[in-house]
Every structure is written in structure tokens, then in C-alpha cells.
Write a protein that holds these residues in place. Structure first.
Motif, PDB file in Angstrom:
ATOM      1  N   GLY A   8       0.861  -1.359   0.038  1.00  0.00           N
ATOM      2  CA  GLY A   8      -0.044   0.020   0.192  1.00  0.00           C
ATOM      3  C   GLY A   8       0.734   1.326  -0.090  1.00  0.00           C
ATOM      4  O   GLY A   8       0.525   2.150  -0.611  1.00  0.00           O
ATOM      5  N   ASN A  46      -0.479  -5.434  -1.889  1.00  0.00           N
ATOM      6  CA  ASN A  46      -0.433  -5.928  -0.114  1.00  0.00           C
ATOM      7  C   ASN A  46      -0.919  -4.998   0.618  1.00  0.00           C
ATOM      8  O   ASN A  46      -0.234  -4.449   1.178  1.00  0.00           O
ATOM      9  CB  ASN A  46       0.989  -6.642   0.057  1.00  0.00           C
ATOM     10  CG  ASN A  46       0.775  -7.422   1.334  1.00  0.00           C
ATOM     11  OD1 ASN A  46      -0.068  -8.046   1.700  1.00  0.00           O
ATOM     12  ND2 ASN A  46       1.761  -6.992   2.268  1.00  0.00           N
ATOM     13  N   VAL A  81      -4.605  -1.983   1.414  1.00  0.00           N
ATOM     14  CA  VAL A  81      -5.975  -1.480   0.861  1.00  0.00           C
ATOM     15  C   VAL A  81      -5.850  -0.276   0.445  1.00  0.00           C
ATOM     16  O   VAL A  81      -6.688   0.479  -0.321  1.00  0.00           O
ATOM     17  CB  VAL A  81      -7.060  -1.481   2.391  1.00  0.00           C
ATOM     18  CG1 VAL A  81      -6.439  -0.504   3.356  1.00  0.00           C
ATOM     19  CG2 VAL A  81      -8.301  -1.268   1.780  1.00  0.00           C
ATOM     20  N   GLY A  82      -4.841   0.728   0.887  1.00  0.00           N
ATOM     21  CA  GLY A  82      -4.679   1.918   0.149  1.00  0.00           C
ATOM     22  C   GLY A  82      -4.166   1.937  -1.325  1.00  0.00           C
ATOM     23  O   GLY A  82      -3.288   1.296  -1.595  1.00  0.00           O
ATOM     24  N   ARG A 130      -2.712   7.790   6.165  1.00  0.00           N
ATOM     25  CA  ARG A 130      -1.615   8.276   5.391  1.00  0.00           C
ATOM     26  C   ARG A 130      -1.246   9.166   5.957  1.00  0.00           C
ATOM     27  O   ARG A 130      -2.062  10.303   6.373  1.00  0.00           O
ATOM     28  CB  ARG A 130      -2.100   8.253   4.137  1.00  0.00           C
ATOM     29  CG  ARG A 130      -2.374   7.016   3.231  1.00  0.00           C
ATOM     30  CD  ARG A 130      -1.104   6.130   3.115  1.00  0.00           C
ATOM     31  NE  ARG A 130      -1.272   5.153   2.166  1.00  0.00           N
ATOM     32  CZ  ARG A 130      -1.683   3.839   2.442  1.00  0.00           C
ATOM     33  NH1 ARG A 130      -1.457   3.682   3.972  1.00  0.00           N
ATOM     34  NH2 ARG A 130      -1.704   3.147   1.548  1.00  0.00           N
ATOM     35  N   HIS A 181       4.530   2.497  10.851  1.00  0.00           N
ATOM     36  CA  HIS A 181       3.570   1.999   9.752  1.00  0.00           C
ATOM     37  C   HIS A 181       3.244   0.549  10.086  1.00  0.00           C
ATOM     38  O   HIS A 181       3.448  -0.139   8.895  1.00  0.00           O
ATOM     39  CB  HIS A 181       4.063   2.159   8.521  1.00  0.00           C
ATOM     40  CG  HIS A 181       2.891   2.276   7.327  1.00  0.00           C
ATOM     41  ND1 HIS A 181       2.708   3.252   6.340  1.00  0.00           N
ATOM     42  CD2 HIS A 181       1.791   1.446   7.264  1.00  0.00           C
ATOM     43  CE1 HIS A 181       1.722   2.637   5.680  1.00  0.00           C
ATOM     44  NE2 HIS A 181       1.102   1.910   6.119  1.00  0.00           N
ATOM     45  N   SER A 190      -1.256  -2.800  10.389  1.00  0.00           N
ATOM     46  CA  SER A 190      -1.666  -4.245   9.724  1.00  0.00           C
ATOM     47  C   SER A 190      -0.734  -4.983  10.049  1.00  0.00           C
ATOM     48  O   SER A 190      -0.814  -6.172   9.358  1.00  0.00           O
ATOM     49  CB  SER A 190      -2.100  -3.973   8.437  1.00  0.00           C
ATOM     50  OG  SER A 190      -0.700  -3.789   7.364  1.00  0.00           O
TER      51      SER A 190
END
Ligand code: 8YV
Length: 315
Positions: A52, A73, A75-76, A232, A279, A282
Motif C-alpha cells: 500500500g 498487499n 488496502v490503500g 496516510r 507504519h 496491519s
């Protein structure tokens, strides 16, 4: 013959890389000393696996003349040049849904860590300040507080659901009201920040949300307010964030994402009222395994001539 696939970064738990190795001839770009040379060697690659945050810009697509499919890999979609992919007829898959819970858990962890001073308290003990007789100043409770959500998609709603056990009032800002959500709609972001004790950024990145969190929003959130960002870095104007924290106009911040990762504004590094994570919202074995499996499933579907399992919305 195995299709050739370029991989920009090592993915998930080892079984994911093993499965990629088994099914494809991989070009492991993160291991290449000379990126251009590695791209030249990948001129027959039909697939690209990215994350992402790394995405894929038009220049990367141009460097891969045989590219037909990108499997993200994440969702963004903000870091992938979707119009360039569309123009080339490149299919794009991503991993929505499977990381909602993991990311939401992290947002709650950041809220509790900041409000209960977990990181500051840990430093306080390790550095011997407690042993020296000092007392850490009091934290505050999330119970019965108001939490504003910038963006109220899958992740925002999951965070609100988790926080409902604390009896919070949930507000959200979106371009238009959503149907059937258990939260109050605010058409004005500054107004919502003014009513909120905590403001959670959980909208998509990209030009439409760039710098939405600016000095006015942060000042409205106020000296007792907490900003949490698991979306983000581009959504927050980092210069305004630093200035607001330095001036005491904003109480605290808990940030998992940054505008120019892995760079973090220097001034934030020394602030006790700021929590910084790399980050990792996830970043659990369970979530990265589920994401990796969806990356593999999208690649497999493409190379079997079937529709992608989770195609990116505009691809
Ligand atoms: C990860 C993300 O950083 O889903 C996204 O868009 O930013 C994250 O889940 C990443 O893409 C995992 O490699």
C-alpha cells in the motif's frame, strides 16, 4: 513456464514468500543492489507485487513493458497510478476487508497508549526517573469521551465499534452523510474537531485528502485533544502538526504513518506527548498472512484467466 513477477518488498510471514517462490519466477527488487539493472532483467515480468505504501507509479510501470497485473498487499490505492494502469490495460488487485480489524485494533491501542501515557511511562521507568522518586503526571480516560473520525469506511466503523465499550460518542466527517451508521455526521471538519477529544484519521490518502488536518483543525481539537493517524501521513500537514504541538495548541498525537516514510519530522522525536510507530497498523502475523493470501489469490486468478478476487475499484 512460471510467469515472472516483480516483488518490491518482502511480504508477510514466510509461507507467503514461499508460495510466491513456488508459483512464480520472482524478481526480488528490494534485494537488488542496482534497481535499474534488476528492472532491465525483468522485462518479461507480467506481474508486480507491491505494498500500500510503496505503490506503483507510471515510471515503474513504464520500466516493465510486459506488465499486465499489479497485486497490492494493502488496502490503500493512493500510491498506485490507477489512470496509468488503466491506460495500459493493467489489472490491479488489492486487499480490502482482511486488515480492517488489525488496523482498528492498532488505533485503539494508540488511543489507550497515548491517554494512559504507556510509552512515556515506560521511558520514565527505564530511565530511572521513577526510581529517583519522581511521579509521572496523570493520564486521562477515554471513557465517555467524544471521538471524531475523519473518514468512516470499514476501518473507522470498526474502531468506533471497539470504542463503543468505553461509552464514547462517535462523530464522523465524510464528503456526504452515510446511511445506517451509528455515529453523528459533521459536514465541517473543524467543527467536528472542536467537539472531539480524540480525532482519528482513517480516510484514504491521495490528493482529495492531502493536508486536510491543518492548523485550524488542530487548534479546534485543542490543548487537551489527541490526534491519531493510522491512515496516510499525507492527510496531516506535518509542519502545522509540529507547530501546534510546540505551541501547546494540540495536546498529543499518536502516529503510525508519515508523509515521507520512513522519515519522521525531527521535532516529533523529542516530544513526550507524541507516540510514533513505523507504519505497523496491519502488522500482525494473522493480518499479514490474510493479506498475503489475498495477494496470492489475485495473482492466481489473473494468471488462470479468471476475474480478480478483489479488483481495485477503478481498474
Ligand atoms: C501496509 C497499508 O503498510 O493497507 C495499506 O494500504 O498501508 C498497510 O496495510 C502495507 O501495505 C503492508 O505491506
Amino acid at each position: 513456464m512460471k510467469p515472472e513477477v516483480v516483488v518490491l518488498s518482502r511480504l508477510g510471514p514466510p509461507p507467503i514468500m514461499d508460495a510466491l517462490e513456488t508459483a512464480y519466477r520472482l524478481h526480488r527488487l528490494w534485494e537488488a543492489g542496482d534497481r535499474q539493472k534488476a528492472l532491465d532483467a525483468a522485462s518479461s515480468a507480467r506481474g508486480l507485487v507491491t505494498t500500500g505504501s510503496l505503490g506503483a507509479d507510471a515510471a515503474l510501470m513504464d520500466a516493465l513493458p510486459a506488465l499486465e497485473m499489479i497485486s497490492i498487499n494493502g488496502v490503500g490505492l493512493d500510491a498506485v497510478d490507477l489512470p496509468a494502469a488503466k491506460a495500459r490495460g493493467i489489472s490491479v488487485g488489492y486487499t480490502p476487508g482482511v486488515l480492517t480489524e488489525g488496523v482498528a485494533d492498532m488505533a485503539v491501542a494508540l488511543i489507550l497508549a497515548a491517554s494512559r501515557k504507556l510509552v512515556e511511562g515506560d521511558r520514565f521507568v527505564r530511565e530511572g526517573t521513577w526510581a529517583g522518586g519522581a511521579k509521572l503526571s496523570l493520564g486521562w480516560s477515554i471513557r465517555a469521551k467524544t471521538v471524531g473520525f475523519l473518514g468512516f469506511g470499514r476501518i473507522g466503523r470498526e474502531i468506533a465499534k471497539l470504542l463503543s465499550v468505553f461509552g464514547i460518542t462517535a462523530l464522523y466527517h465524510e464528503p456526504a452523510p452515510l446511511e445506517a451508521v451509528a455515529a453523528g455526521y459533521c459536514d465541517d471538519l473543524v467543527g467536528m474537531a472542536g467537539e472531539s477529544d480524540v480525532l482519528v484519521v482513517c480516510c484514504a490518502g491521495g490528493s482529495s485528502t492531502k493536508d486536510l488536518i491543518n492548523a485550524s483543525v488542530l487548534t479546534a481539537l485543542g490543548p487537551d485533544g489527541l490526534l491519531v493517524n493510522i491512515a496516510r501521513g499525507s492527510v496531516v500537514c506535518e509542519a502545522d502538526l509540529v507547530a501546534s504541538l510546540e505551541a501547546g495548541q494540540l495536546g498529543a498525537a499518536a502516529l503510525d504513518v508519515f508523509a515521507d516514510e520512513p522519515k519522521v519530522p525531527e521535532a516529533l522525536l523529542t516530544m513526550d506527548n507524541v507516540i510514533l510507530t513505523p507504519h505497523i497498523a496491519s502488522g500482525t502475523t494473522e493480518t499479514r498472512m490474510a493479506m498475503g493470501q489475498l495477494v496470492l489469490a489475485n495473482l492466481e486468478a489473473y494468471f488462470a484467466g479468471k476475474p480478480l478476487i478483489t479488483p481495485a475499484p477503478t481498474s
